[in-house]
Scaffold this motif. Structure first.
Motif: not given
Length: 698
Positions: A39, A41-42, A164, A166, A187-192
């Motif tokens: 992610e 934001g990871s 989402i 994948q 990118k948003d924090a949840s974007d992969l």
């Protein structure tokens, strides 16, 4: 019951496989490998972001802030000197200025406006010092910024984006830290996101590491955080060090002495080539350039709030004894400083290193060939031996003459067991007698050292010609000479300033101010001290009728002295070229083209113009100048415009030695000249200045 549960599990697993097979696009293989996603934001993504952040610490010596950097180019000012910073390398100039004068509180001023770039590569224009300080207050010196500087990505790197479910939605090739940082910023924090492995990383020490997975990447970046000193303090170069690093650095190899100053006086000459070897047990050994001076001393160190202190103690070489502050460690060099302008600089000298600061591999036969050509001067010595003259070593003989042409000494030289031996010297250069080892050599400069650790440096001089009797005769009769300076019993006397001396080949001499002419006789020879001398006897000029010893002879100047009476006479050559020089002729014509007044007379920043405003100045072709008030003559004097031996235009103005006109009597440098304004300047030896401006009277 157990058997029923097992069957139920197998059925569920089989159903799941069927479901996955019916949705081929839901988890895609890229490049033949299944991609690990993270992610945006990871923790791993944050490590990537911090590694690709813009480093703001490299210019901390300027902006004192690690979280942003000033964009090139910009200009700073230190000690009234403006420096344009075009690249990172230019920052070293600033530190060199700070380090050169270690007792100074150097103040650096930035010329605004400037543009700064933040860690995320966003930019902001800063208009003044207050705005910069406010911005820098958010940055803490000492590495509190988040960027990771000890490891870097090797580009290009390919990144993939997913939805989402994948499924791959895009592919991006990034080619720089800026592109990497901006990719994650958008990118948003949840974007992969996934990375196309393998990825290569370059470490601070020049080595590289290759990672194959997200886990390996995260481990490499996390480990690199504290692997090196990020130099986030306010210095430019990496001057930070801990005890372990310092001990290893100091004791690893010997150190060559590159600079030593005590109380601001350069002492390197007597210690040049000395080597220091530090041992962890507190012993330090000094060795001379050829092992001819060895001494053992003690050293210790202490880390204090003010920095690292190193104490040195020797019995014989006390110039090194002090408690020194280690104020800089850079690649291969360490600098020590103590109060009252004392300094030591050492350069690391490991086995196999080239000593590129000196040429110590000297072939004695080549040195002999160097000595045979041109004359040589004593440029430096370890004692008070001085010789103002040249030495001729041709044909294995030694002939020393003072710059005045006077005989100094003579002898001979030979090569004995790889050394130079100077023989039979008895006078001016007698201190050169004996055996000397060549410790540095080159076609233009040779350094010698003897068994007593005395040294002498000689430098080649192919330009200077020793004055001779015939040479002085020819020089005096070649052209006319202007009296540039006359000192009578230690006091400057301007009575004959600008007067012309003309020497004939028949032994007659005349002294003229353009109107009055005094005649006499002259001859040259050697005085009792075997110095070249000019003997003059001029009617009505007792102050010139002496035997004048030649002190200095240049192409366009002759300098004579009578030591016992404190008399000095300096003559400036004036040849026919001055009668055809277009600038000289133009200025003469302008000055003779009307009546002039003093528009400005300033001495040592004091304006004295009012003392001369009523006077009119008229310049005539016979080199006379008349001063009058309302056409009533007050005084007359002499004027000459010449181009001197240095190529400078000068006005000799002699209005006598009576007040107030004595203040205007001077050999003036000619500045700006127009048809109605002439600016003159005279810089005094005491660093004061006179300014005289004539303007044409309307």
């Amino acid at each position: 019951m157990k058997n029923s549960i097992t069957k139920l599990f197998r059925a569920a697993f089989f159903f799941a496989l069927l479901t996955f097979a019916s949705c081929q696009e839901e988890f895609e293989e890229i490049g033949g490998q299944e991609q690990e996603t993270i992610e945006a934001g990871s923790t791993t993504a944050n490590l990537i972001v911090n590694t690709s952040a813009n480093d703001g610490s490299y210019d901390n010596i300027v902006d004192e802030a690690s979280c942003f950097a000033i964009q090139f180019p910009y200009t700073v000012e230190i000690a009234d000197v403006q420096i344009t910073i075009d690249a990172v390398e230019d920052l070293h100039i600033i530190e060199e200025i700070f380090d050169e004068f270690d007792t100074d509180d150097d103040i650096l001023e930035i010329l605004f406006p400037i543009t700064v770039t933040f860690a995320d590569y966003s930019e902001l224009v800063i208009e003044n010092k207050e705005q910069l300080r406010e911005l820098a207050a958010d940055c803490i010196e000492g590495g509190e910024d988040d960027d990771i500087e000890c490891i870097d990505f090797v580009y290009p790197i390919t990144l993939f984006t997913f939805d989402i479910n994948q499924q791959v939605t895009g592919e991006v090739q990034v080619n720089s830290d800026r592109e990497m940082r901006r990719f994650f910023k958008e990118k948003d924090a949840s974007d992969l996101v996934s990375i196309d492995y393998p990825v290569t990383l370059a470490k601070y020490d020049g080595t590289e590491v290759t990672v194959q997975t997200n886990a390996q990447l995260a481990m490499a970046l996390e480990t690199a955080k504290d692997e090196c000193d990020e130099d986030d303090d306010d210095d430019y170069n990496d001057d930070d060090f801990d005890e372990e690093r310092f001990l290893e650095y100091l004791t690893d190899c010997p150190w060559k002495l590159r600079d030593i100053r005590r109380l601001g006086v350069d002492q390197l000459g007597q210690y040049e080539g000395f080597t220091f070897e530090f041992e962890e047990e507190g012993v330090v050994t000094i060795t001379g350039p050829y092992g001819n001076a060895t001494a053992e001393g003690e050293w210790s160190y202490e880390f204090t709030a003010n920095g690292l202190l190193v104490s040195l103690a020797f019995t014989n070489y006390t110039d090194f004894n002090a408690t020194w502050l280690v104020y800089e460690i850079e690649e291969g060099k360490i600098k020590f400083y103590s109060d009252s302008d004392n300094r030591i600089v050492l350069k690391k000298f490991c086995e196999g290193d080239d000593d590129d600061d000196s040429s110590t591999d000297c072939n004695i036969e080549e040195v002999a060939e160097y000595l045979e050509t041109c004359n040589w001067r004593v440029a430096d010595t370890s004692d008070e031996f001085e010789f103002e003259g040249t030495i001729d070593f041709s044909n294995r003989n030694i002939h020393a003459y003072y710059d005045t042409g006077a005989f100094g000494d003579e002898g001979n030289w030979e090569i004995v067991e790889g050394k130079l031996r100077f023989n039979a010297l008895f006078d001016a250069v007698e201190p050169l007698s004996g055996d000397w080892e060549v410790v540095q050599c080159g076609p233009e400069r040779i350094k010698l050292m003897n068994a007593d650790n005395r040294y002498v440096v000689i430098e080649k001089d192919c330009e200077f010609e020793v004055p001779t009797l015939d040479g002085l005769l020819a020089q005096l009769t070649e052209c006319a000479w202007i009296v540039e300076d006359f000192v009578n019993q230690g006091f400057e006397n301007d009575r004959i300033l600008g007067y012309e001396l003309e020497f004939t080949t028949t032994g007659m001499v005349t002294l003229s101010n353009g109107v009055e002419v005094s005649e006499g006789t002259w001859e040259v020879g050697f005085n009792n001290a075997q110095q070249l001398a000019l003997q003059m006897s001029i009617e009505g000029e007792p102050d010139l009728s002496y035997e004048w010893a030649l002190v200095e002879a240049e192409d366009g100047n002759l300098y004579f002295k009578i030591e016992e009476f404190e008399y000095e006479l300096e003559l400036e050559k004036v040849c026919e070229a001055n009668t055809t020089d277009s600038d000289v002729l133009e200025i003469r014509n302008i000055m003779m083209g009307g009546t002039w007044m003093v528009a400005l007379f300033e001495y040592d920043e004091t304006n004295n113009t009012v003392s001369y405003q009523e006077y009119d100045f008229s310049f005539s072709a016979d080199n006379t100048v008349e001063v009058s008030v309302n056409n009533d003559p007050i005084t007359t004097g002499l004027w000459r415009v010449i181009r001197d031996s240095d190529g400078d235009l000068k006005l000799y103005l002699n209005l006598g030695v009576e007040d107030p006109f004595d203040e205007l009597t001077e050999d003036w440098d000619i500045g700006t000249v127009t048809v109605d304004r002439i600016e003159l300047l005279d810089d005094k030896e005491d660093e004061t200045a006179e300014i005289l401006v004539f303007e044409k009277r309307i």
